[in-house]
Scaffold this active site. Structure first.
Site, PDB file in Angstrom:
ATOM      1  N   ARG A   1      40.721  37.448  43.667  1.00 47.42           N
ATOM      2  CA  ARG A   1      41.219  36.986  42.358  1.00 47.42           C
ATOM      3  C   ARG A   1      42.480  37.785  42.075  1.00 47.42           C
ATOM      4  NH1 ARG A   1      40.385  38.574  36.938  1.00 47.42           N
ATOM      5  NH2 ARG A   1      40.423  36.846  35.452  1.00 47.42           N
TER       6      ARG A   1
ATOM      7  N   SER B   1      33.110  27.781  37.339  1.00 45.44           N
ATOM      8  CA  SER B   1      32.694  28.553  36.158  1.00 45.44           C
ATOM      9  C   SER B   1      32.131  27.612  35.115  1.00 45.44           C
ATOM     10  CB  SER B   1      33.897  29.253  35.520  1.00 45.44           C
ATOM     11  OG  SER B   1      34.560  30.014  36.472  1.00 45.44           O
TER      12      SER B   1
ATOM     13  N   LYS C   1      38.962  40.249  31.771  1.00 41.95           N
ATOM     14  CA  LYS C   1      39.509  38.906  31.537  1.00 41.95           C
ATOM     15  C   LYS C   1      39.771  38.769  30.034  1.00 41.95           C
ATOM     16  CE  LYS C   1      37.961  34.123  32.171  1.00 41.95           C
ATOM     17  NZ  LYS C   1      39.054  33.367  32.715  1.00 41.95           N
TER      18      LYS C   1
HETATM   19  C1  LIG Z   1      31.978  33.989  40.322  1.00 43.08           C
HETATM   20  C2  LIG Z   1      32.977  33.702  39.281  1.00 43.08           C
HETATM   21  N1  LIG Z   1      32.591  33.167  38.132  1.00 43.08           N
HETATM   22  C3  LIG Z   1      33.496  32.888  37.170  1.00 43.08           C
HETATM   23  C4  LIG Z   1      34.821  33.139  37.362  1.00 43.08           C
HETATM   24  C5  LIG Z   1      35.870  32.792  36.343  1.00 43.08           C
HETATM   25  O1  LIG Z   1      36.705  31.735  36.780  1.00 43.08           O
HETATM   26  P1  LIG Z   1      37.738  31.095  35.752  1.00 43.08           P
HETATM   27  O2  LIG Z   1      36.977  30.630  34.579  1.00 43.08           O
HETATM   28  O3  LIG Z   1      38.556  30.132  36.471  1.00 43.08           O
HETATM   29  O4  LIG Z   1      38.638  32.314  35.335  1.00 43.08           O
HETATM   30  P2  LIG Z   1      39.597  33.162  36.264  1.00 43.08           P
HETATM   31  O5  LIG Z   1      38.777  34.007  37.156  1.00 43.08           O
HETATM   32  O6  LIG Z   1      40.442  32.221  37.038  1.00 43.08           O
HETATM   33  O7  LIG Z   1      40.388  33.982  35.310  1.00 43.08           O
HETATM   34  C6  LIG Z   1      35.182  33.706  38.584  1.00 43.08           C
HETATM   35  N2  LIG Z   1      36.453  34.005  38.866  1.00 43.08           N
HETATM   36  N3  LIG Z   1      34.258  33.966  39.516  1.00 43.08           N
HETATM   37  C1  LIG Z   2      36.697  36.783  36.187  1.00 41.38           C
HETATM   38  C2  LIG Z   2      35.743  36.681  35.090  1.00 41.38           C
HETATM   39  N1  LIG Z   2      35.207  35.497  34.705  1.00 41.38           N
HETATM   40  C3  LIG Z   2      34.388  35.607  33.672  1.00 41.38           C
HETATM   41  C4  LIG Z   2      33.675  34.478  33.027  1.00 41.38           C
HETATM   42  O1  LIG Z   2      33.049  34.706  32.011  1.00 41.38           O
HETATM   43  O2  LIG Z   2      33.748  33.390  33.596  1.00 41.38           O
HETATM   44  S1  LIG Z   2      34.247  37.205  33.181  1.00 41.38           S
HETATM   45  C5  LIG Z   2      35.297  37.738  34.345  1.00 41.38           C
HETATM   46  C6  LIG Z   2      35.694  39.143  34.557  1.00 41.38           C
HETATM   47  C7  LIG Z   2      34.565  39.980  35.053  1.00 41.38           C
HETATM   48  O3  LIG Z   2      35.015  41.242  35.246  1.00 41.38           O
HETATM   49  P1  LIG Z   2      34.105  42.528  35.021  1.00 41.38           P
HETATM   50  O4  LIG Z   2      33.044  42.470  36.056  1.00 41.38           O
HETATM   51  O5  LIG Z   2      35.050  43.649  35.225  1.00 41.38           O
HETATM   52  O6  LIG Z   2      33.582  42.440  33.634  1.00 41.38           O
END
Ligand SMILES: Cc1ncc(COP(=O)(O)OP(=O)(O)O)c(N)n1
Ligand SMILES: Cc1nc(C(=O)O)sc1CCOP(=O)(O)O
Ligand SMILES: [Mg+2]
Length: 533
Positions: free
Chosen positions: A354, A423, A452
């Site tokens: 990512r 997601s 995020k």
């Molecule tokens: C395993 C996993 N779950 C959720 C997310 C979030 O994807 P998305 O909503 O497209 O947000 P971004 O990661 O693109 O900011 C994820 N990356 N991985």
């Molecule tokens: C990439 C991402 N997606 C989310 C969702 O809710 O779909 S939360 C998230 C960030 C997760 O990072 P951390 O493990 O540091 O909290």
């Protein structure tokens, strides 16, 4: 015989039309049908599939052109040589020609091995009865291994009847020499004279191929259109895998003509196509002989790589899902590949790259490096958001969110073998992901997170609701770490397969140590939770 060609849509354009325009009118689909570029290959079958009919089929497929086939002989052939030839009776060659030409709107006919005078005659008759837009003649006489495929008895009828109908004839040095009564061709000047003399036999254009020219560092071919000569040069590629280059060159010329190219342009594209395939295939090993085949579609090496992951997707791989973050890696002075390696060493079971603010070229380079690490350990690697990067590095799949490329489009671009995660915060989104062909759901934010921005949380209740609404395996994400991972996993739905973490791994001093602790906690909690239910 070569008429004025109209410009046909490129294959990608046709695919796009077919995929997205569900309202294609009957008239439009009729015109696509009529204008489908189509090459008919009249040639011998090569059981080793480097040359002959098989090379023509693969070349046309690689160029996005339909190819039908009339088989003139069946050869028992491999990378060592030709062990046997069984000539198809001319009556049956004629029957095949009639079947295809009377029905299938052939644009261009390409000929290869024509082993008897009778077969050349029936071909001439068929072409008179069913004229096509162009005829490409590859005057095959001897295989790459030196075995005779068509004897001197056919030379007269070739010269007198077939060549005058041809839009282009593509002899190599030996074939040009045979057509000209056995004269020696040793220099580029000899090739020019040969092209002129063969042109006098009636074909509109001649390409004398100089691949066998002694003492030449380049592969030089001479093109002659009756007025001007053109010297076409390409690098001579050092490889034994050159079996089928002549057939591939001629069928690529035919394919390009079928798409509407002018002759010299078609020849240039074909030369480049063969050069690229030779270069790509120079180190592949198929068979034990000295004449290996080309990889016409340039895909074999990629599949050797991918086959190291035999199982496409195992939901248990979601157990400890490590998601990288370029800001965190920069902060700790680590490359993405080093971070990924450490996560895997600590027990991460799947990786997602990512990289929100890494430039495309750097992202692709890093993805290739990470993929090597992942393949070495048998851990799947997905790309966040960027289908283009996933395609370019042949990653195992992608993860997309609600505002990214729709999952069904990602599926149509990546094909059935790749892993797609989506997601989802709600049961409706989860249902759509399933309809769209997703393999798993990422559901969160379970807790609030700094990783995020502006991410809404759904809590443990929201996570459970999504899990219970879906048939797909689910991985929980958002604010998960050592302190709260047990509560997440203890929620208990059968399809909750693991946790996805960013900062709990990559914003720590020792990634492997944190991964080890998380892996132990998640797997032990999963075991006790499933035993209790
Ligand atoms: C395993 C996993 N779950 C959720 C997310 C979030 O994807 P998305 O909503 O497209 O947000 P971004 O990661 O693109 O900011 C994820 N990356 N991985
Ligand atoms: C990439 C991402 N997606 C989310 C969702 O809710 O779909 S939360 C998230 C960030 C997760 O990072 P951390 O493990 O540091 O909290
Ligand atoms: Mg996204």
């Amino acid at each position: 015989m070569l008429n004025q060609f109209v410009s046909f849509p490129e294959p990608g354009q046709m695919q796009a039309l077919a995929m997205y325009d569900t309202n294609v009118s009957a008239a439009t689909s009729e015109s696509i049908k009529e204008r489908m570029p189509h090459v008919l290959s009249v040639a011998g079958s090569d059981s080793g599939a480097g040359a002959g009919i098989q090379a023509d089929l693969k070349t046309c497929a690689a160029r996005g052109v339909y190819c039908s086939t009339v088989i003139t002989a069946v050869t028992a052939q491999n990378t060592v040589g030709v062990q046997g030839v069984n000539i198809v009776p001319e009556k049956f060659v004629s029957e095949q020609l009639k079947s295809v030409l009377s029905d299938m709107n052939v644009t261009v006919v390409k000929t290869g091995m024509l082993p008897t005078v009778g077969i050349v005659k029936v071909l001439n008759d068929s072409l008179k009865q069913f004229p096509v837009q162009a005829l490409v003649v590859d005057p095959v006489m001897v295989s790459t291994s030196g075995d005779v495929l068509a004897g001197p008895s056919i030379l007269d009828i070739l010269r007198e009847q077939l060549l005058p109908m041809a839009d282009i004839v593509t002899p190599n040095l030996k074939e040009a020499s045979a057509l000209l009564g056995g004269i020696k061709l040793q220099t580029i000047s000899d090739m020019r004279s040969a092209a002129k003399s063969i042109h006098d036999m009636g074909p509109r254009n001649v390409l004398v191929k100089g691949g066998d020219l002694p003492a030449s560092s380049d592969a030089v071919d001479i093109f002659f259109d009756g007025v001007e000569f053109c010297e076409l040069r390409s690098l001579r590629i050092q490889t034994q895998n050159s079996h089928g280059t002549g057939c591939s060159l001629a069928s690529c010329i035919a394919a390009e003509l079928a798409k509407g190219s002018q002759m010299l342009q078609a020849v240039r594209v074909a030369k480049h196509y063969v050069e690229t395939a030779l270069d790509y295939s120079k180190d592949i090993h198929i068979g034990n002989g000295l004449q290996g085949p080309l990889d016409h579609l340039c895909k074999l090496k990629r599949n050797v790589h991918s086959s190291s992951r035999l199982q496409r997707f195992n939901p248990d791989d979601l157990l400890l899902y490590a998601v990288t973050d370029s800001k965190m890696n920069n902060k700790w002075g680590r490359s993405i590949a080093a971070a990924v390696k450490a996560a895997i060493e600590g027990g991460a079971t799947i990786i997602q790259l990512r990289e929100k603010d890494t430039e495309t070229n750097n992202f692709l380079e890093a993805a290739k490096n990470c993929l090597e690490v992942c393949r070495l350990h048998g851990v799947p690697m997905l790309i966040n958001d960027r289908i283009d990067i996933a395609l370019a590095c042949d990653a195992d799949g992608v993860h997309v969110g609600q505002s990214d490329m729709p999952a069904h489009v990602a599926r149509s671009l990546l094909g059935p073998q790749k892993i797609i995660g989506v997601s989802c915060k709600t049961p409706e989104q989860a249902h759509q992901a399933w309809v769209d062909g997703a393999d798993y759901i990422g559901s969160g934010g379970v807790y609030s997170t700094n990783t995020k921005a502006n991410n809404s949380t759904i809590g443990l209740d929201g996570l459970k609701t999504v899990c219970l609404a879906s048939k797909l395996p689910v991985v929980a994400i958002g604010g998960i770490g050592l302190s709260n991972v047990r509560s997440v996993v203890e929620l208990g739905p059968e399809n909750l397969k693991g946790v996805a973490v960013v900062s709990a791994l990559f914003d720590r001093e020792c990634i492997a140590t944190e991964a080890r602790k998380l892996h132990t906690l998640v797997s032990e909690t999963l075991k006790t939770t499933s035993a209790a239910s």
